[in-house]
Design an enzyme around this catalytic site. Structure first.
Site, PDB file in Angstrom:
ATOM      1  N   LYS A 159     -20.188 -23.357   2.879  1.00 57.45           N
ATOM      2  CA  LYS A 159     -19.271 -21.999   3.712  1.00 57.45           C
ATOM      3  C   LYS A 159     -19.036 -21.567   2.002  1.00 57.45           C
ATOM      4  O   LYS A 159     -18.264 -19.922   2.476  1.00 57.45           O
ATOM      5  CB  LYS A 159     -18.237 -22.970   4.174  1.00 57.45           C
ATOM      6  CG  LYS A 159     -17.382 -23.563   3.301  1.00 57.45           C
ATOM      7  CD  LYS A 159     -15.860 -23.812   4.658  1.00 57.45           C
ATOM      8  CE  LYS A 159     -16.128 -25.066   5.585  1.00 57.45           C
ATOM      9  NZ  LYS A 159     -16.754 -26.463   4.253  1.00 57.45           N
ATOM     10  N   HIS A 200      -8.260 -33.087   3.276  1.00 61.14           N
ATOM     11  CA  HIS A 200      -8.506 -31.548   2.960  1.00 61.14           C
ATOM     12  C   HIS A 200      -6.973 -30.963   2.507  1.00 61.14           C
ATOM     13  O   HIS A 200      -6.159 -31.011   3.679  1.00 61.14           O
ATOM     14  CB  HIS A 200      -8.974 -30.715   3.432  1.00 61.14           C
ATOM     15  CG  HIS A 200      -9.405 -29.068   2.200  1.00 61.14           C
ATOM     16  ND1 HIS A 200      -8.454 -28.616   1.943  1.00 61.14           N
ATOM     17  CD2 HIS A 200     -10.539 -29.254   1.993  1.00 61.14           C
ATOM     18  CE1 HIS A 200      -9.517 -27.844   0.929  1.00 61.14           C
ATOM     19  NE2 HIS A 200     -10.413 -27.827   1.434  1.00 61.14           N
ATOM     20  N   GLU A 213     -15.229 -32.683  -1.388  1.00 61.66           N
ATOM     21  CA  GLU A 213     -16.127 -31.518  -1.231  1.00 61.66           C
ATOM     22  C   GLU A 213     -15.765 -30.100  -1.514  1.00 61.66           C
ATOM     23  O   GLU A 213     -14.872 -29.579  -1.256  1.00 61.66           O
ATOM     24  CB  GLU A 213     -15.895 -31.180   0.397  1.00 61.66           C
ATOM     25  CG  GLU A 213     -16.143 -32.055   1.190  1.00 61.66           C
ATOM     26  CD  GLU A 213     -15.145 -32.181   2.644  1.00 61.66           C
ATOM     27  OE1 GLU A 213     -14.974 -31.328   2.876  1.00 61.66           O
ATOM     28  OE2 GLU A 213     -16.033 -33.802   3.058  1.00 61.66           O
TER      29      GLU A 213
END
Ligand SMILES: Cc1ncc(COP(=O)(O)O)c(C=O)c1O
Length: 461
Positions: A69, A197, A274
């Site tokens: 993204k 996250h 990530e």
């Protein structure tokens, strides 16, 4: 071994001693006598390679799954695929993008806890098994659409000290985690691990420590319920440039001991992350051109501001704005500042300036105030560290097209990348000081080449 059968993307090599900045200058020179001065990027793929080495040096136990993204440019995805990275995909389209270049499904995590059923089915039909969730409803959807999924429970973090918060939207509390694990058991689903996250622009590395310790609690709950918990995903939020409060290594120096404490090497747990901005932010420099200018005299503005130096302020209008690349200002809380392409004369005075995008919207302001020497229509401004959350979310509002991206890479960087692609990541490469790699390159096809310096090439990574 990473081999990919895919389309090609173009970049041009540059001979030794040239930098990406030289290319930018060269390209600007080429259009100096024309009116055709569109905004453009120069993106140094060697910088991505350099980041990859830095990653493994700082986090040797953690496999990066690049968050597509952040910048879904094919060249970036292909470069990272060649380097052996995994991918965090948020949607069917991102899964397709990554699979179309030959990345096997085991190297993909569908890391969006709230997914459309048809997209879960797409993942199932294409072998993508790892996916995150954080609610009972999602578990029930997965039980129906992808019963063989390998589920990763996303837990909430205390992201109150992050610039971009994510736990306001995603992540289960520890109490909810237990209920979800129990429900998954009832539904005969397979939970393999935990993700989180900490938010982006995290200013306190202890947030990672707390999240890793919470993940340990959820691992223990899962094991107690009979799941084979073997994957920890520490998410993204790692800075991609040096103009930040908390540097990458300052964060990793805190993460590593926490991993060793809660998930020791001999536990056999696989650890992934990530990273998005980390890989791409610094690789991209944007050049914009001044298309219009206004001089506001002090008496006109009615300003008493002592800082309105030299009696006037200047408004510059450039050919990319917040509806284009600078959407990062709105969506990613970015603060950008221009670098002048032309070096100012030592005795040149400065003026208080504002910088605006090209659309007709008053919201389209890039910089509220910056002191710099007076510039003219046709002059260039450069913006560094523009690779993250810029091109990925840029629109063509008002008909303004997205800037072209010119990819560059030095020959040593290219050779190293080929070696990694063919042989995997080797110890001696890890030890190589990549900071000495000449990471400058040349520009994409379709542009005139400077015969002395550049050789354009199309390469299949
Ligand atoms: C689930 C997930 N993983 C990774 C990322 C990448 O974050 P960053 O670019 O800050 O590393 C994001 C960003 O929103 C995300 O939502």
């Amino acid at each position: 071994m990473n081999s990919f059968s895919n389309e090609e993307f173009d970049f041009t090599f540059l001979d030794e001693g040239f930098t990406a900045k030289d290319i930018l200058d060269q390209k600007i020179n080429e259009v100096s006598s024309s009116d055709d001065k569109d905004a453009f990027y120069v993106a140094d793929l060697g910088d991505v390679l350099k980041k990859h080495f830095r990653w493994y040096k700082a986090l040797p136990r953690v496999t990066p799954f690049y968050a597509v993204k952040c910048n879904d440019s094919k060249a970036i995805v292909k470069t990272l695929a060649a380097l052996g990275a995994g991918f965090d995909c948020a949607s069917k389209t991102e899964i397709q993008l990554v699979q179309n270049i030959g990345v096997p499904p085991e190297r993909i995590i569908y890391a969006n806890p709230c997914k459309q059923i048809s997209q879960i089915k797409h993942a199932a039909n294409n072998g993508v098994q790892m996916m995150t969730f954080d609610s009972e409803v999602e578990l029930m959807k997965v039980a129906r659409a992808h019963p063989k999924a390998k589920l990763v429970l996303r837990i909430a973090t205390d992201d109150s000290k992050a610039v971009c918060r994510l736990s306001v939207k995603f992540g289960a509390t520890l109490k909810t985690s237990r209920l979800l694990l129990e429900r998954a058991k009832e539904l005969d689903l397979d939970i393999i691990g935990v993700s989180f996250h900490v938010g982006s622009g995290c200013t306190d590395p202890e947030t990672f420590v707390q999240a890793i310790s919470d993940a340990r609690c959820v691992f223990d709950m899962g094991t107690e319920l009979g799941f084979s918990m073997h994957l920890l995903d520490i998410g993204g939020g790692f800075p991609g440039s040096e103009d930040v409060k908390l540097k990458f290594e300052e964060i990793t120096n805190v993460i590593n001991p926490a991993l060793d404490k809660y998930f020791p090497c001999d536990s056999g747990i696989r650890i992934i992350a990530e990273p998005g901005r980390y890989y791409v932010a610094s690789a991209f420099t944007l050049a914009v051109n001044i298309i219009a200018k206004k001089v506001v005299l002090k008496e006109q503005s009615g300003s008493d501001d002592e800082d309105d130096i030299n009696g006037k302020t200047l408004m510059y209008y450039v050919n990319d704005g917040v509806y284009g690349s600078f959407n990062c200002i709105l969506y990613d809380h970015a603060h950008v500042k221009p670098v002048l392409q032309k070096r100012p004369k030592p005795d040149e005075g400065c003026y208080s300036c504002s910088i605006w995008g090209p659309t007709c919207d008053g919201l389209d302001r890039i910089v509220e105030r910056f002191d710099m020497p007076e510039l003219q229509v046709g002059d260039w401004m450069l913006f560094e560290n523009m690779g993250a959350y810029t091109v990925a979310a840029a629109s063509t509002f008002n008909g303004f097209q997205r800037p072209a991206i010119h990819y560059v890479m030095s020959r040593p960087a290219w050779q190293l990348m080929q070696q990694i692609k063919e042989q995997g990541f080797l110890a001696e490469e890890e030890e190589q000081d990549v900071s000495t790699l000449p990471l400058s390159c040349a520009w994409e096809s379709g542009i005139e080449h400077h015969p002395a310096t550049c050789a354009s090439t199309s390469i299949n990574v």
